[in-house]
Write an enzyme that holds these catalytic residues in place. Structure first.
Site, PDB file in Angstrom:
ATOM      1  N   VAL A   1      36.275  35.548  35.550  1.00 41.14           N
ATOM      2  CA  VAL A   1      36.839  35.781  36.883  1.00 41.14           C
ATOM      3  C   VAL A   1      37.450  37.172  36.980  1.00 41.14           C
ATOM      4  CG1 VAL A   1      38.533  35.017  38.588  1.00 41.14           C
ATOM      5  CG2 VAL A   1      37.282  33.319  37.239  1.00 41.14           C
ATOM      6  N   TYR A   2      38.365  37.494  36.079  1.00 43.10           N
ATOM      7  CA  TYR A   2      39.090  38.767  36.166  1.00 43.10           C
ATOM      8  C   TYR A   2      38.165  39.978  36.086  1.00 43.10           C
ATOM      9  CZ  TYR A   2      42.523  42.412  35.211  1.00 43.10           C
ATOM     10  OH  TYR A   2      43.266  43.553  35.271  1.00 43.10           O
ATOM     11  N   PRO A   3      37.285  40.092  35.069  1.00 46.28           N
ATOM     12  CA  PRO A   3      36.444  41.297  35.006  1.00 46.28           C
ATOM     13  C   PRO A   3      35.506  41.431  36.196  1.00 46.28           C
ATOM     14  CG  PRO A   3      35.745  39.689  33.370  1.00 46.28           C
ATOM     15  CD  PRO A   3      37.049  39.216  33.900  1.00 46.28           C
TER      16      PRO A   3
ATOM     17  N   THR B   1      36.183  40.645  39.268  1.00 51.90           N
ATOM     18  CA  THR B   1      36.941  41.219  40.386  1.00 51.90           C
ATOM     19  C   THR B   1      37.224  42.705  40.155  1.00 51.90           C
ATOM     20  OG1 THR B   1      39.125  40.605  39.453  1.00 51.90           O
ATOM     21  CG2 THR B   1      38.027  38.994  40.885  1.00 51.90           C
ATOM     22  N   LYS B   2      37.449  43.093  38.911  1.00 49.63           N
ATOM     23  CA  LYS B   2      37.747  44.499  38.643  1.00 49.63           C
ATOM     24  C   LYS B   2      36.503  45.371  38.756  1.00 49.63           C
ATOM     25  CE  LYS B   2      42.078  44.137  38.411  1.00 49.63           C
ATOM     26  NZ  LYS B   2      42.906  44.769  39.467  1.00 49.63           N
TER      27      LYS B   2
END
Length: 291
Positions: free
Chosen positions: A143-145, A147-148
């Protein structure tokens, strides 16, 4: 960053979805003689970000530096097809839509002024390439990567769109670098009800302390990048009008070179690494078994 901006003579508007830490942070700046206000803001709600922009203008009459810095960390577990859909929605709404809302609300103000800067906070985890495995060998959150990676693309697009208008407004992407001792590690503690988990967790949510412990167990000593270093990096990037707000050359730069080589060679993604910086393909086994 707020303190450093104030030390440079700027007036500061802080925004946070949580009132109490926002009040504490604002008070800390005003106690240092910095003219600052705090505005409770939910970046997932465009009307809330619009209100932030109006209050900044009402108080100070202009806006010169906009930092889209709000973010939520990794709360998902397991492989990406096992991630709770609520985790995806929360991550996308804060980390991606939050930046879009900031651009939508503030860039027209900067364009009317004919000057200003937008600084979007990215991460090497996603901005360069996704971290493939966690400290103990299992899969790292997707999820996090994801979005980045979107934040980098958004900022590149913003840079181009601003260039096409001939304005003096500039876009920048911030890569803080290293580990930062911030609340993002334990963002699950303040998870909004609208993004409540729909699946029962198999593991306990992580804390900063147990993240550090896992790294130490895996043989890596964690050293946090001083937040003051990141703030200085931003100020220097504004002064030099640098699109890439990055620290000095680091081992993570090697991922960028390997990724470019993989694309040009039409090869396998052999640039993927784990959180310890080791090649993701070096371990024959993971928590999910052999590949």
């Amino acid at each position: 960053m707020g303190r450093r901006f104030g030390q440079e003579g700027m007036k500061v508007v802080l925004a946070d979805v949580l009132a109490e830490p926002l009040d504490d942070a604002t008070r800390a700046l005003t106690d240092d003689g910095i003219e600052a206000i705090g505005v409770v803001t939910d970046v997932t709600d465009y009307s809330s970000v619009e209100s932030l922009a109006r209050q900044a203008l009402d108080r100070f009459g202009a806006v010169h530096v906009v930092c889209n810095n709000a973010g939520t960390g990794a709360v998902s577990e397991g492989y990406m097809w096992e991630h709770d859909l609520a985790d995806w929605r929360w991550g996308i709404d804060v980390n991606v839509l939050g930046v879009i809302h900031g651009i939508k609300a503030f860039v027209p103000i900067l364009l009317d002024q004919g000057e200003g800067h937008v600084v979007n906070t990215c991460s090497g985890n996603g901005g360069f390439a996704p971290i493939a495995r966690g400290a103990m060998g299992g899969p790292a959150t997707a999820v996090y990567p994801m979005t980045k990676a979107a934040v980098l693309c958004l900022t590149e697009s913003l840079y181009t769109h601003l260039e096409m208008t001939g304005t003096g407004v500039r876009a920048h992407v911030l890569f803080p670098g290293g580990f930062l001792n911030t609340g993002i590690w334990e963002s699950w503690r303040h998870r909004p009800q609208q993004y409540a988990a729909t699946q029962e967790r198999r593991t306990e949510p992580h804390t900063l302390a147990n993240v550090v412990a896992r790294f130490e167990t895996a043989g890596a000593h964690v050293e946090f990048t001083p937040l003051e270093t990141v703030a200085a990096q931003v100020v220097e990037g504004l002064r030099t009008d640098s699109f890439w707000m990055m620290g000095p050359p680091a081992p993570s730069d090697d991922v960028v070179s390997k990724k470019a080589a993989s694309i040009i060679a039409r090869g396998e993604p052999d640039y993927l690494v784990d959180v310890l910086g080791k090649h993701a393909g070096q371990k024959a086994e993971t928590e999910g078994g052999n590949r």
